[in-house]
Design a protein around this motif. Structure first.
Motif, PDB file in Angstrom:
ATOM      1  N   GLU A 156      -3.282  -8.904  -9.832  1.00 52.36           N
ATOM      2  CA  GLU A 156      -3.683  -9.518 -11.096  1.00 52.36           C
ATOM      3  C   GLU A 156      -2.911 -10.812 -11.340  1.00 52.36           C
ATOM      4  O   GLU A 156      -3.471 -11.804 -11.831  1.00 52.36           O
ATOM      5  N   ALA A 157      -1.630 -10.815 -11.006  1.00 48.09           N
ATOM      6  CA  ALA A 157      -0.822 -12.021 -11.210  1.00 48.09           C
ATOM      7  C   ALA A 157      -1.269 -13.144 -10.280  1.00 48.09           C
ATOM      8  O   ALA A 157      -1.311 -14.314 -10.686  1.00 48.09           O
ATOM      9  N   PHE A 158      -1.623 -12.808  -9.039  1.00 53.12           N
ATOM     10  CA  PHE A 158      -2.134 -13.840  -8.136  1.00 53.12           C
ATOM     11  C   PHE A 158      -3.427 -14.445  -8.674  1.00 53.12           C
ATOM     12  O   PHE A 158      -3.612 -15.674  -8.654  1.00 53.12           O
ATOM     13  N   LYS A 159      -4.338 -13.600  -9.160  1.00 53.05           N
ATOM     14  CA  LYS A 159      -5.611 -14.104  -9.676  1.00 53.05           C
ATOM     15  C   LYS A 159      -5.411 -14.977 -10.910  1.00 53.05           C
ATOM     16  O   LYS A 159      -5.980 -16.067 -11.015  1.00 53.05           O
TER      17      LYS A 159
ATOM     18  N   GLY B  21       0.812  -1.217   0.000  1.00 54.43           N
ATOM     19  CA  GLY B  21       0.000   0.000   0.000  1.00 54.43           C
ATOM     20  C   GLY B  21       0.839   1.257   0.000  1.00 54.43           C
ATOM     21  O   GLY B  21       0.527   2.231  -0.695  1.00 54.43           O
ATOM     22  N   ARG B  22       1.909   1.266   0.793  1.00 54.00           N
ATOM     23  CA  ARG B  22       2.769   2.449   0.849  1.00 54.00           C
ATOM     24  C   ARG B  22       3.441   2.727  -0.493  1.00 54.00           C
ATOM     25  O   ARG B  22       3.501   3.869  -0.952  1.00 54.00           O
ATOM     26  N   VAL B  23       3.954   1.681  -1.120  1.00 48.44           N
ATOM     27  CA  VAL B  23       4.616   1.868  -2.410  1.00 48.44           C
ATOM     28  C   VAL B  23       3.601   2.241  -3.480  1.00 48.44           C
ATOM     29  O   VAL B  23       3.876   3.082  -4.350  1.00 48.44           O
ATOM     30  N   GLU B  24       2.415   1.646  -3.442  1.00 48.98           N
ATOM     31  CA  GLU B  24       1.357   2.000  -4.388  1.00 48.98           C
ATOM     32  C   GLU B  24       1.022   3.485  -4.290  1.00 48.98           C
ATOM     33  O   GLU B  24       0.676   4.124  -5.295  1.00 48.98           O
ATOM     34  N   GLY B  25       1.128   4.059  -3.098  1.00 52.81           N
ATOM     35  CA  GLY B  25       0.811   5.470  -2.909  1.00 52.81           C
ATOM     36  C   GLY B  25       1.849   6.425  -3.443  1.00 52.81           C
ATOM     37  O   GLY B  25       1.635   7.643  -3.444  1.00 52.81           O
TER      38      GLY B  25
ATOM     39  N   ALA C 262       2.975   3.780  -8.847  1.00 50.02           N
ATOM     40  CA  ALA C 262       1.534   3.519  -8.890  1.00 50.02           C
ATOM     41  C   ALA C 262       1.224   2.424  -9.905  1.00 50.02           C
ATOM     42  O   ALA C 262       1.768   2.401 -11.015  1.00 50.02           O
ATOM     43  N   GLY C 263       0.384   1.497  -9.514  1.00 55.05           N
ATOM     44  CA  GLY C 263       0.026   0.368 -10.367  1.00 55.05           C
ATOM     45  C   GLY C 263       0.655  -0.935  -9.927  1.00 55.05           C
ATOM     46  O   GLY C 263       0.222  -2.014 -10.354  1.00 55.05           O
ATOM     47  N   ILE C 264       1.659  -0.869  -9.036  1.00 55.98           N
ATOM     48  CA  ILE C 264       2.347  -2.092  -8.631  1.00 55.98           C
ATOM     49  C   ILE C 264       1.426  -3.019  -7.839  1.00 55.98           C
ATOM     50  O   ILE C 264       1.511  -4.236  -7.941  1.00 55.98           O
TER      51      ILE C 264
END
Length: 433
Positions: A301-304, A284-288, A293-295
């Protein structure tokens, strides 16, 4: 007319001979993969793709959420991972209680089923614990008991040092060379004589040694996913006794659980990133950060898709998704290591140095650097940084003077940051802001 009939007869005989030649077992050489002739040939696994050509696009539909069912029942299960994340959160609270004893903290770390080690009684009833899963992946530690023992000893020492060095000085103002408390303006930090917060080392160290190692190097490993009859049973849809999932499905779910096991809605975890104190929080911190953004979506998506590929028995697609997860989660650890070193440097560069804030950042950075040895370079069985390299970074961080972090220089912080960033696909400027 006779000549025309003779011509037709010649053609028919020629075709018959050619077919007979094929039927007689004459080996025709395999055609070469051309990758651009709109035909499947050579080692291509699809038309002009796969094999020595570019990978084929998967026809597997990536579901909207991490929801998988068999016969109307959910086939997703990662209860053990949720339990360990909850145990970890309780240990972190206990580390900041100066009435905790070494015996209590060690018992929480190496919990025995039925012992009253936790506030949560469900955890007490569990046969799970954290210590046994620390530095315990199949790929890195199945044949590396020496490093496993050294790593677990590090966690034991951080617990012991918190109790023996920091607790006795809980109400004493810290100075260079003496443990105690120090304020960063908004919080009070409790540090060692050399400026380390042992609770932060324990916390950030577990991000690598527990959550990343178990997810990246254990449950996403073909050594675990394809162990024994797992692939044959998955192909046949053979579920575990009394369960709705195949063993392969469950192993993938366990990796997922170390990342998303405490989210309010684990089928859509990006809605509340930060649900635990470990990987989830820092995704969450890195996504912010606008630079990255997008990581979070890439990981989810890769897990799903990887789980959907297991259901569809497309194991090449499964493994491609595992590589994406390894790369991106490893990046999370590298980014935060650099971030905290640079933030701590900025805190010291103020007109009035903020030692409390700096030591907090450096301690978090120390833990993330420690976690680099559990990362995974895509396409390899190696971390981005070996244990030897990580140990060298940590020595460098602490040896600019006899008082450790009190003496660390900007040059040292920049050198370590540059070395980490160079190994990944980001810059110090991107990660450090």
């Amino acid at each position: 007319m006779f000549l025309k009939k003779l011509f037709y007869l010649f053609i028919v005989v020629s075709l018959f001979v050619a077919c007979s030649s094929d039927d007689n077992g004459a080996e025709m050489p395999d055609p070469i993969a051309t990758c651009d002739d709109n035909q499947q040939n050579g080692d291509e696994t699809g038309v002009d793709c796969g094999g020595s050509c570019t990978p084929c696009e998967t026809a597997i539909e990536n579901p909207d959420s991490y929801t998988f069912e068999r016969n109307g029942e959910s086939s997703v299960n990662f209860g053990g991972q949720t339990t360990r994340l909850l145990m970890g959160d309780e240990i972190l609270v206990a580390l900041m209680d100066n009435t905790s004893t070494i015996e209590k903290l060690n018992a929480m770390f190496a919990h025995i089923e039925g012992e009253a080690d936790f506030e949560n009684t469900d955890l007490n009833a569990s046969d799970k614990n954290i210590r046994s899963k620390t530095a315990a992946s199949a790929d890195y530690f199945a044949s590396n008991a020496t490093d496993q023992a050294l790593i677990r000893a590090d966690f034991d020492s951080w617990i012991n040092n918190q109790v023996s060095d920091v607790y006795p000085n809980w109400e004493v103002a810290a100075v260079a060379g003496s443990a105690g408390q120090i304020s960063d303006g908004s919080s009070t930090r409790y540090i060692s004589a050399k400026g380390l917060e042992y609770n932060q080392l324990f916390n950030k160290g577990l991000i690598g040694a527990l959550t990343a190692d178990q997810a990246l190097n254990n449950y996403l490993s073909p050594a675990i996913l394809d162990e024994g009859d797992n692939r044959a049973n998955n192909d046949a849809g053979t579920v575990e006794e009394g369960k709705a999932y195949t063993k392969m499905e469950h192993k993938w779910d366990e990796a997922y659980g170390y990342v998303y096991g405490l989210n309010a809605d684990a089928t859509d975890p990006n809605a509340d990133l930060g649900a635990d104190s470990f990987l989830n929080k820092y995704i969450g911190r890195v996504e912010g950060d606008d630079d990255f953004a997008g990581i979070a979506d890439e990981i989810f998506e890769a897990f799903k898709l990887g789980r959907a590929a297991i259901v569809a028995q497309k194991y090449d697609v499964r493994d491609e998704q595992a590589e994406i997860i390894r790369e991106k989660i490893s990046e999370i650890i590298g980014i935060r290591a650099v971030y905290y070193l640079q933030q701590g440097k900025n805190a010291l560069d103020q007109e009035t140095p903020d030692f409390g804030g700096a030591f907090h950042d450096f301690s978090e950075g120390y833990g993330f650097i420690y976690s680099l040895q559990f990362t995974r370079k895509p396409g390899t069985e190696e971390p981005y940084f070996s244990k030897t390299e990580v140990d060298a970074f940590l020595v460098d961080l602490m040896d600019d003077g006899e008082n450790g972090l009190w003496d660390v220089t900007g040059e040292t912080l920049d050198a370590i940051s540059e070395a980490i960033a160079e190994r990944f696909d980001f810059t110090v400027e991107q990660a450090g802001s």
